[in-house]
Enzyme design. Structure first.
Site, PDB file in Angstrom:
ATOM      1  N   ARG A  47      21.228 -10.569  -2.533  1.00  0.00           N
ATOM      2  CA  ARG A  47      20.296 -11.694  -2.586  1.00  0.00           C
ATOM      3  C   ARG A  47      20.315 -12.437  -1.256  1.00  0.00           C
ATOM      4  NH1 ARG A  47      20.985 -15.982  -7.334  1.00  0.00           N
ATOM      5  NH2 ARG A  47      22.488 -16.963  -5.923  1.00  0.00           N
ATOM      6  N   SER A 116      15.553 -12.940 -14.889  1.00  0.00           N
ATOM      7  CA  SER A 116      16.116 -14.276 -15.069  1.00  0.00           C
ATOM      8  C   SER A 116      15.397 -15.002 -16.199  1.00  0.00           C
ATOM      9  CB  SER A 116      15.981 -15.095 -13.784  1.00  0.00           C
ATOM     10  OG  SER A 116      16.778 -14.561 -12.751  1.00  0.00           O
ATOM     11  N   LYS A 147      21.137 -22.116  -5.029  1.00  0.00           N
ATOM     12  CA  LYS A 147      19.750 -22.361  -5.447  1.00  0.00           C
ATOM     13  C   LYS A 147      19.610 -23.856  -5.732  1.00  0.00           C
ATOM     14  CE  LYS A 147      18.005 -17.948  -7.098  1.00  0.00           C
ATOM     15  NZ  LYS A 147      17.207 -17.280  -8.144  1.00  0.00           N
TER      16      LYS A 147
END
Length: 219
Positions: A47, A116, A147
């Protein structure tokens, strides 16, 4: 649906590994992933959204081979084209990405898809689409530095997922050694611990400590 080949690695250590170079204590993803693999983590998600496409491609070629040689599974977050280009084992997508049935068509039947979810409504929709999906993400449980704009969903949604998810799930978001007990107690069998792992001075030892908590019998 039958779990596709490789999902056994989802449960291998109970820890779902995710790269986050910005909080990796000055180390690059190659070094961090190597240490995660040495620590026994076999399910690795790449990621990195702020790097350019070429850098991501070149890095993922190396990481894919490293994970494969370790007998693990290599997942790419969001970038379906990158996953196809480097022959990753699958992708993890969000609610605003391409529909899962489209992603499944793009990837074929032998790749993994994670989705998700952030609410009971999204989980129930995932259940309806389970023929396309291999696992779901549940979170963010707590606020997370990786995040910053994500809104925490708390333990209540995790407990709901543990009772109602019709596929494996990974709890994610702000989970660290000091609060992993409540996540396990709520029903999580697989947990994404990001900054607490990649930023650890000794990643292997950190994974060992997390596993001790996960498999201590409290759940």
């Amino acid at each position: 649906m039958n779990l596709r080949a490789g999902m056994e690695s989802f449960f291998n250590t109970g820890i779902y590994g995710i790269t986050a170079e910005k909080v990796s204590n000055g180390r690059d993803n190659i070094e961090v992933v190597r240490e995660m693999l040495e620590g026994g983590i076999k399910f690795i998600q790449y990621r990195e959204k702020e790097k350019d496409a070429l850098s991501r491609y070149e890095e993922c070629l190396i990481l894919r081979d490293m994970v494969k040689q370790a007998g693990g599974v290599f997942i790419i977050d969001d970038f379906i084209d990158l996953a196809i280009a480097v022959n990753a084992d699958g992708v993890h997508i969000g609610q605003a990405d391409l529909p899962v049935h489209v992603v499944r068509k793009m990837l074929g039947s032998d790749k993994l898809i994670g989705l998700s979810t952030h609410s009971a409504e999204e989980l129930e929709r995932a259940n309806e689409l389970k023929k396309y999906i291999d696992y779901i993400g549940v979170g963010p449980i707590h606020a997370t530095p990786t995040k910053k704009d994500a809104v925490p969903v708390g333990i209540d949604y995790l407990s709901y997922a543990a009772k109602n998810a019709q596929m494996p799930f990974v709890a994610i978001g702000g989970i660290k050694e000091h609060n992993i007990d409540e996540v396990i107690s709520a029903g999580a069998k697989t947990v994404a611990v990001v900054s607490d792992v990649v930023g650890a001075e000794n990643i292997k030892r950190k994974v060992e400590k997390l596993r001790e908590k996960m498999f201590s019998g409290i759940h």
